[in-house]
Design a protein around this motif. Structure first.
Motif: not given
Length: 281
Positions: A19-47
């Motif tokens: 369970i600990t190993v599985a949690y670590s893998v899942i947590a690491h997987s979640e931490d490794s993906v950052i999704s950014i969504v919103g303003s088209s003005t901010v989009q090029p800056v975020a990119q």
């Protein structure tokens, strides 16, 4: 019996370890993906920020999607995005439960067709144009021609900020042409001699002319000194405490290196920044 107890204890330990190993893998997987969504003005800056951040952190994937400021708020609140982006100030209700990080500042440029002889408008004239009280260019020193007013869609941070500065609230404008993006507004103004619109100053290209407001043009110096009145913040939103990857990306965005990227980003990749700026200041 003792051996059986030891065997069962071993199974429990292995199960917990699993369970600990599985949690670590899942947590690491979640931490490794950052999704950014919103303003088209901010989009090029975020990119631009995401591109450099991923070079330095190859184990982290950062995705960036546009939309508008309302989408950014809704996405981060619902949990469908790690970071929401807006190009306006939030209301008290909207900001509930969210942490805000201002990564930069942008001005709103009022644009007309390059053939338009009018170089500057007062805030009162601009307000009257967007309320339909001034409907012909001759009323502000231009040619005898009807003004084609172009606005952004409801939910656009650019529109909300523009109307908030001029009117103190959003204003119903059902009789005007709607541009669903910064680039559509610029394109429409570029090909329509009597048009007027508003866009992010950092998205400007050579196909339009920038109006002075109260005789002041949106230069960096005038924006920094608050002489130019049409400006707004660029904000990252995070729900709650986020996680280590999100926090690290935010810190990178606010660092001197990140701020250099923000300040150097061209919102319109086709822009040469050699647009026509008019006005006294």
């Amino acid at each position: 019996m003792k051996n059986k107890q030891i065997y069962l204890l071993g199974i429990i330990i292995l199960a917990c370890a699993g369970i600990t190993v599985a949690y670590s893998v899942i947590a690491h997987s979640e931490d490794s993906v950052i999704s950014i969504v919103g303003s088209s003005t901010v989009q090029p800056v975020a990119q631009a920020l995401a591109k450099e951040y991923m070079v330095q952190h190859p184990n982290v994937k950062v995705t960036v999607e546009g939309g508008d400021s309302n989408v950014g708020i809704q996405s981060v609140k619902s949990g469908s995005a790690s970071i929401g982006t807006v190009s306006r100030n939030l209301t008290e209700t909207e900001s509930d439960g969210l942490n805000q990080y201002q990564i930069g500042e942008d001005s709103i440029a009022v644009i007309v067709n390059p053939t338009n002889p009018v170089n500057s408008l007062t805030t009162d004239q601009l307000r009257d144009i967007y309320q339909g009280k001034i409907s012909n260019w001759k009323q502000v020193g231009g040619e005898d021609a009807p003004i084609k007013v172009i606005i952004r869609e409801a939910g656009s941070g650019t529109r909300i900020t523009f109307e908030d500065i001029l009117f103190g609230s959003t204003v119903p404008q059902d009789n005007f042409t709607i541009g669903i993006s910064t680039y559509q507004v610029m394109q429409d103004v570029a090909v329509t001699p009597n048009a007027i619109g508003y866009v992010s100053q950092n998205a400007l290209n050579t196909g339009v002319k920038v109006m002075g407001i109260n005789g002041i043009s949106p230069t960096d110096a005038n924006i920094a000194s608050d002489r130019y009145v049409l400006k707004r913040p660029l904000i990252f939103l995070v729900k709650g405490t986020g996680n280590s990857a999100i926090d690290d990306f935010i810190n990178f965005s606010l660092s001197p290196e990140g701020q250099k990227i923000v300040n150097q980003t061209e919102y319109n990749t086709n822009s040469t920044k050699e647009y026509s700026v008019t006005g006294a200041g």
